[in-house]
Design a protein around this motif. Structure first.
Motif, PDB file in Angstrom:
ATOM      1  N   THR A 142       5.324   1.446  10.071  1.00 44.96           N
ATOM      2  CA  THR A 142       5.270   2.024   8.733  1.00 44.96           C
ATOM      3  C   THR A 142       5.862   1.064   7.724  1.00 44.96           C
ATOM      4  O   THR A 142       6.955   0.532   7.939  1.00 44.96           O
ATOM      5  N   ASP A 144       6.918   2.023   5.009  1.00 51.20           N
ATOM      6  CA  ASP A 144       7.998   2.773   4.361  1.00 51.20           C
ATOM      7  C   ASP A 144       9.354   2.515   5.013  1.00 51.20           C
ATOM      8  O   ASP A 144      10.393   2.809   4.417  1.00 51.20           O
ATOM      9  N   ASP A 146      10.923   4.056   7.308  1.00 49.39           N
ATOM     10  CA  ASP A 146      11.728   5.282   7.307  1.00 49.39           C
ATOM     11  C   ASP A 146      11.852   5.958   8.666  1.00 49.39           C
ATOM     12  O   ASP A 146      12.250   7.122   8.746  1.00 49.39           O
ATOM     13  N   MET A 188       5.340   1.839  -3.263  1.00 50.95           N
ATOM     14  CA  MET A 188       5.219   2.931  -2.309  1.00 50.95           C
ATOM     15  C   MET A 188       6.575   3.354  -1.742  1.00 50.95           C
ATOM     16  O   MET A 188       7.469   2.528  -1.566  1.00 50.95           O
ATOM     17  N   GLY A 189       6.672   4.643  -1.436  1.00 51.73           N
ATOM     18  CA  GLY A 189       7.876   5.208  -0.864  1.00 51.73           C
ATOM     19  C   GLY A 189       8.212   6.531  -1.509  1.00 51.73           C
ATOM     20  O   GLY A 189       8.953   6.572  -2.485  1.00 51.73           O
ATOM     21  N   ARG A 190       7.660   7.605  -0.967  1.00 52.65           N
ATOM     22  CA  ARG A 190       7.889   8.929  -1.559  1.00 52.65           C
ATOM     23  C   ARG A 190       9.218   9.526  -1.127  1.00 52.65           C
ATOM     24  O   ARG A 190       9.840  10.286  -1.877  1.00 52.65           O
ATOM     25  N   SER A 244      10.423   3.567  -7.326  1.00 49.62           N
ATOM     26  CA  SER A 244       9.778   4.213  -6.184  1.00 49.62           C
ATOM     27  C   SER A 244       8.806   5.275  -6.663  1.00 49.62           C
ATOM     28  O   SER A 244       9.085   5.980  -7.639  1.00 49.62           O
ATOM     29  N   ARG A 301       0.108  -2.835   1.674  1.00 51.86           N
ATOM     30  CA  ARG A 301      -0.048  -2.686   3.121  1.00 51.86           C
ATOM     31  C   ARG A 301      -1.231  -3.464   3.694  1.00 51.86           C
ATOM     32  O   ARG A 301      -1.468  -3.396   4.903  1.00 51.86           O
ATOM     33  N   THR A 363      16.687   7.098   5.287  1.00 54.28           N
ATOM     34  CA  THR A 363      16.725   6.696   3.884  1.00 54.28           C
ATOM     35  C   THR A 363      17.664   5.507   3.691  1.00 54.28           C
ATOM     36  O   THR A 363      18.445   5.148   4.577  1.00 54.28           O
TER      37      THR A 363
END
Length: 407
Positions: A142, A144, A146, A188-190, A244, A301, A363
């Motif tokens: 990922t 992200d 995370d 990106m990164g919710r 973000s 990505r 996080t």
């Protein structure tokens, strides 16, 4: 002798095919593995009996190397959540039926949090039903970054390298004009701000951007944001801000939700866009200078031309380790990267119970965000720097990179 099945799921990355290459490479050299199959579109491909024989297709070392420079998911992807097997075993019975049909003894699922949820459920079902002849392992992926228990996720380093390079290039572009300007870059990164934090790497070689960085881990206050911007604009004529996509206010709502009633065009129509676009409208109204918003979107990505060599190397290793662990009898785990040394950077790979990873989010530590909440600390840069090192040789034809297509 049993066959091995591998599949990819979730959002693609530059490195996910390197993990696939590692799985295939390890399986090919193990005498306990017969054929190697790949499922089209993740778990959906298994449920619909869409399997590809990879044994011959990826037998050539040069083909595997080409796979490593191919972005996105060569086997296709999906975003499918399996139902709880306690409520219905229909999907699980069907999956096991496919495993039996193709004599699958080892299944490696490459993906992020949702994919690890699938690994968790499928491994749990097999344990509950005393199915001990199919080993199920997760391989992380990922951008992200995370996933719990792993120091970092394959794919993140290359995405971070792209963000850092792009931020540096944006800084060069924005500084050429004399008139005041503000550029907001949405990253990106919710739910986790790791990738936005990597924008700070764009400053390493003397470029100024980003001037401000806002991660989704800290509540975003519009009034404080405006103060930060005004302070920076008093120091220089052009500033670049990294945000973000998942910025939230003090109530935990996305900024885009809280600003809908405030931001409108000249006709009173609400602006419906991402975080950067909302903030663009706020700044244009409150500050009054030229404001531009940029959403990096999927380029983060799929930019294989600027992939991190260390990321691709680690991704391939973790795929091989996941396959080896499954073939050796391991199941219900995810392969994890352990950082064993900072300077020089070294790492190892171990395996953690999938229940400790699925449906949890790692996080950014609060101590890696500065006190004002508008930048990151040196600890963050120390963490990030080893992950973006090195560049890959890239095969070109007709002036553009060559990519491998499996179907």
């Amino acid at each position: 002798m049993k066959n091995l099945l591998v599949a990819q799921s979730g959002g693609p990355s530059v490195a996910i095919n390197a993990t696939l290459a590692g799985v295939v490479e390890k399986a090919m050299t193990n005498q306990n593995v017969g054929k190697i199959y790949g499922a089209k579109n993740g778990i959906m491909g298994i449920l619909t009996d869409k399997l590809i024989d990879l044994t011959e297709a990826l037998a050539d070392p040069e083909t595997l190397q080409l796979l490593c420079q191919t972005p996105s998911s060569a086997l296709g992807s999906c975003r499918m959540k399996l139902s709880d097997w306690e409520e219905s075993t229909f999907e699980y019975d069907k999956i096991l039926g496919i495993f039996r049909k193709y004599d699958i003894g080892y299944f490696v699922y490459i993906g992020g949090n949702d994919s690890m949820d699938t690994v968790h459920k499928l491994a749990g079902f097999c344990e509950r039903m005393h199915v001990d002849d199919v080993k199920i392992i997760g391989a992380p992926k990922t951008i992200d970054n995370d996933l719990m228990e792993t120091d970092h996720c394959p794919g993140f380093g290359s995405a971070a390298k792209y963000v850092a390079a792009t931020m540096s290039e944006i800084a060069c572009d924005c500084n050429v004009y004399a008139q005041p300007s503000i550029t907001i870059v949405e990253i990106m990164g919710r739910d986790a701000g790791w990738l936005t934090a990597s924008s700070a790497l764009g400053r390493l070689n003397g470029d100024s951007a980003p001037d401000l960085i806002y991660l989704c881990e800290r509540p975003f206050l519009v009034d404080r944001f405006l103060e930060d911007v005004r302070e920076k604009m008093a120091q220089k004529h052009s500033i670049v801000i990294a945000v973000s996509e998942g910025l939230r206010n003090e109530e935990g709502d996305y900024v885009t939700d809280s600003l809908q009633n405030r931001a409108a065009d000249a006709f009173g129509h609400k602006i419906l866009a991402g975080a950067a676009r909302y903030l663009e409208e706020i700044l244009r109204f409150e500050i009054g200078c030229k404001v531009r918003s940029i959403e990096l979107n999927v380029m983060q990505r799929c930019a294989s031309h600027v992939a991190s060599a260390s990321d691709i190397y680690e991704s391939r290793l973790i795929g091989a380790a996941a396959a080896d662990y499954a073939i050796s009898g391991g199941t219900g785990k995810m392969a994890c990267i352990r950082r064993t040394s900072e300077q020089p950077y070294r790492f190892g790979i171990d395996f953690v119970d999938i229940g400790q990873i699925a449906n949890h989010v790692k996080t950014v530590p609060d101590t890696w965000i500065n006190e004002a909440g508008n930048d990151v600390t040196e600890e963050m840069l120390t963490y990030l720097l080893p992950l973006i090192q090195g560049e890959l040789p890239c095969t070109y034809k007709n002036g553009v990179p060559v990519h491998l297509h499996l179907y």
